[in-house]
Design an enzyme around this catalytic site. Structure first.
Site, PDB file in Angstrom:
ATOM      1  N   ALA A  92       0.837  -1.204   0.000  1.00  0.00           N
ATOM      2  CA  ALA A  92       0.000   0.000   0.000  1.00  0.00           C
ATOM      3  C   ALA A  92       0.873   1.256   0.000  1.00  0.00           C
ATOM      4  CB  ALA A  92      -0.929   0.002   1.206  1.00  0.00           C
ATOM      5  N   ARG A 135      -7.695   6.365  -2.647  1.00  0.00           N
ATOM      6  CA  ARG A 135      -6.938   7.504  -2.121  1.00  0.00           C
ATOM      7  C   ARG A 135      -7.139   8.647  -3.109  1.00  0.00           C
ATOM      8  NH1 ARG A 135      -1.262   8.774  -2.584  1.00  0.00           N
ATOM      9  NH2 ARG A 135      -0.350   9.707  -0.722  1.00  0.00           N
ATOM     10  N   HIS A 195       7.028   3.023   1.427  1.00  0.00           N
ATOM     11  CA  HIS A 195       7.527   4.354   1.042  1.00  0.00           C
ATOM     12  C   HIS A 195       9.016   4.259   0.745  1.00  0.00           C
ATOM     13  CE1 HIS A 195       4.390   6.053   4.112  1.00  0.00           C
ATOM     14  NE2 HIS A 195       3.809   5.775   2.965  1.00  0.00           N
TER      15      HIS A 195
HETATM   16 FE1  CFM Z   1       2.479  11.289   4.278  1.00  0.00          FE
HETATM   17 FE2  CFM Z   1       0.542  11.015   5.728  1.00  0.00          FE
HETATM   18 FE3  CFM Z   1       1.419   9.019   4.187  1.00  0.00          FE
HETATM   19 FE4  CFM Z   1       0.276  11.205   3.082  1.00  0.00          FE
HETATM   20 FE5  CFM Z   1      -2.143   9.968   2.982  1.00  0.00          FE
HETATM   21 FE6  CFM Z   1      -1.796   9.786   5.628  1.00  0.00          FE
HETATM   22 FE7  CFM Z   1      -0.998   7.783   4.100  1.00  0.00          FE
HETATM   23 MO1  CFM Z   1      -3.568   8.272   4.359  1.00  0.00          MO
HETATM   24  S1  CFM Z   1       0.812  12.670   4.495  1.00  0.00           S
HETATM   25  S2  CFM Z   1       2.011  10.085   2.516  1.00  0.00           S
HETATM   26  S3  CFM Z   1      -1.325  11.520   1.687  1.00  0.00           S
HETATM   27  S4  CFM Z   1       2.289   9.893   5.926  1.00  0.00           S
HETATM   28  S5  CFM Z   1      -3.436  10.545   4.505  1.00  0.00           S
HETATM   29  S6  CFM Z   1      -0.929  11.097   7.252  1.00  0.00           S
HETATM   30  S7  CFM Z   1      -1.958   7.702   5.962  1.00  0.00           S
HETATM   31  S8  CFM Z   1      -2.329   7.910   2.441  1.00  0.00           S
HETATM   32  S9  CFM Z   1       0.955   6.871   3.867  1.00  0.00           S
END
Ligand code: CFM
Length: 535
Positions: free
Chosen positions: A54, A85, A182
């Protein structure tokens, strides 16, 4: 019993031992506190985290509009990451594939005999039908288990079809959350995409070229940031990766400064670009009126150019003027309210500022999957012990590219900016902005959410789809901060008003609190066990 003890009270010895270090009470802002994070969740607890796949496919790679991202795996993984998303994208060159879900749809026979041929065929079809700028392949759990060599398939396809094709081994089970994904996505983009156009670094001294890192254009937030930055006179080279493109990423090395919005998901790229191209990065926050103003002034200060500084002040004044009336209205309506915020890895900090703009105090905050530095500040990074789950994720090292190296910011100037608290190559984390008996919980579960709602009684609790209705059934309004409940943008000046309006509407509509659910007055489940009746 204090709030922390009350939350932990009912746990068994084993669960208590695990959870106690994930819950921290913050009495005074700035007092160092340590929190356990980025570790495995307790099996059986209802949590809100996602998986490694994800984080790689859904979060970082998915928003690239000119790229076909193929999910190699059974259809469920592709289906459940399809369009949920709200990372919006445009199609300036006619290429926008984000509304599609590409998957190899692995069946049982593919699991038994291998899915590499099927993957090759999927790439072929995608290239022929869509002519994307690049193809990315993301592995799901079964692929790692059966050992399909996705890198070999990608390499063959790249030669055969003459298109960049990158494979990511981001099986869901890797790491402990989407955070691992990530990191894997960051590595792949850095190795193969960023800077690959190799265009020269502009020599002229005064260019104001920015990348926005960790902005995914949820509900159009990135567009609002770009609008303001361009109005001031900046050029936005690439956004990683909201409404982003493979094409733009290949030129990202030509920017003079990287703005980091979401530290958690992208700090790896910011750091690697600093090493490889000597591009400075600065932690920004476009969520909140005062924070946007601070951010814009700090960027201008970084470039230290009179025209840019003047334009920055003009744009701030114009934008403030436009929202003045509504700002005042919602501030009057919301001042004195309290909130809880529980989101993934950065918003729980950013939104505390936006709420403060309207007089709303955050009393509970937590992250699903952030690391200690997101809570405590980057200064703790050397003390973070890597466990086996983190060691499982590849750490790549990059070397300086002398040809494409940017001129360094003068050391004295760097120190001067740091002294002014500009977060250059630094992120202070969430804790320093909290205190006063507030509580932070890492990797919240639904039981803990219920407990903190009972203890703190916030007027609103921001979270996501997995717990929103559980919160509402407790009588507390809940708005989503992942998807914005189909609203947005929430960023910058105008976005803050949209956010305040939604908050005000929710707080003034306590519908769930006015209902007596049927299970309170009569039993709704009946059954028998052996000869006994249960109701
Ligand atoms: Fe950064 Fe986030 Fe995330 Fe995000 Fe998101 Fe998120 Fe996420 Mo949901 S800012 S990238 S755009 S850590 S809202 S608080 S949890 S998808 S992995």
């Amino acid at each position: 019993m204090d709030a922390r003890e009350a939350v932990l009270d009912k746990y068994s010895g084993r669960v208590f031992k695990n959870r106690k270090d994930h819950i921290v009470e913050l009495d005074e802002a700035g007092v160092p506190k340590e929190i356990a994070s980025n570790s495995r969740s307790v099996p059986g607890l209802m949590i809100n985290r996602g998986c490694c796949y994800a984080g790689c496919k859904g979060v970082v790679l998915g928003p690239l509009r000119d790229t076909v991202v193929i999910t190699h795996g059974p259809i469920g993984c592709g289906y459940y990451t399809w369009g949920t998303r709200r990372n919006k994208a445009d199609a300036p060159d006619g290429r926008n594939f984000i509304q599609y879900s590409f998957s190899t749809d692995m069946q049982e026979t593919d699991i038994v005999f291998g899915g590499m041929k099927k993957l090759h065929q999927a790439i072929k079809e995608a290239v022929e039908i869509f002519q994307p700028k690049a193809v990315m392949i993301c592995s799901t759990c079964p692929i790692g288990l059966i050992g399909d060599d996705i890198n070999a398939v990608a390499a063959t396809a790249e030669k055969e079809f003459g298109i960049t094709c990158i494979a990511y081994s981001c099986e869901g089970y890797k790491g402990v959350s989407q955070s691992a994904g990530h990191h894997i996505a960051n590595n792949g983009l850095m190795k193969r995409v960023i800077g690959s156009a190799k265009d020269e670094i502009p020599k002229e001294k005064k260019t104001f070229r920015l990348n926005i890192l960790g902005e995914y254009n949820i509900g159009g937030d990135g567009w609002e940031q770009e609008r303001i930055l361009k109005k001031i006179g900046y050029e936005v080279v690439a956004v990683l990766t909201g409404d982003g493109s493979y094409e733009a990423l290949t030129h990202a090395h030509t920017a003079n400064l990287n703005l980091v919005q979401c530290h958690r998901s992208i700090n790896y790229i910011a750091e690697m670009m600093k090493t490889k191209y000597n591009i400075d990065w600065i932690k920004v926050n476009f969520i909140g009126i005062d924070e946007t103003i601070r951010t814009l002034r700090e960027i201008a200060d970084y470039f230290d150019d009179e025209t840019i500084k003047k334009r920055t002040e003009e744009v701030i004044a114009e934008e403030l003027e436009e929202i003045a009336e509504e700002r005042e209205f919602y501030r009057n309506k919301l001042t004195g309210k309290t909130a809880g915020i529980f989101v993934g890895g950065s918003r729980s900090h950013h939104y505390q500022h936006l709420l403060m703009d309207f007089g709303v105090k955050t009393v509970i905050a937590g992250y699903e999957f952030a690391h200690r530095d997101d809570y405590e500040g980057r200064e703790v990074i050397p003390d973070i012990k890597l466990d086996a789950d983190s060691k499982n994720i590849e750490q790549i090292t990059v070397e300086p590219d002398q040809q494409l190296f940017h001129v360094a910011l003068d050391k004295a100037r760097f120190d001067e900016l740091r002294k002014k608290n500009v977060e250059l190559e630094y992120y202070k984390g969430m804790f320093k902005d909290m205190g006063d008996g507030t509580i932070t919980i890492d990797d919240f579960n639904h039981y803990e959410t219920e407990k903190v709602l009972e203890i703190f009684k916030p007027d609103i609790f921001y979270s996501g789809i997995k717990d929103k209705y559980m919160i509402m059934k407790k009588g507390v309004p809940s708005n989503q901060l992942h998807s914005y409940d189909y609203s947005g943008p929430y960023a910058c000046f105008k976005g803050s008003i949209t956010f305040a309006r939604n908050t005000y509407l929710s707080i003034s509509t306590p519908a769930w609190n006015m209902m007596t659910p049927p299970w309170r007055t009569k039993s709704t489940l009946e059954g028998t066990l052996g000869d006994e009746n249960y109701a």
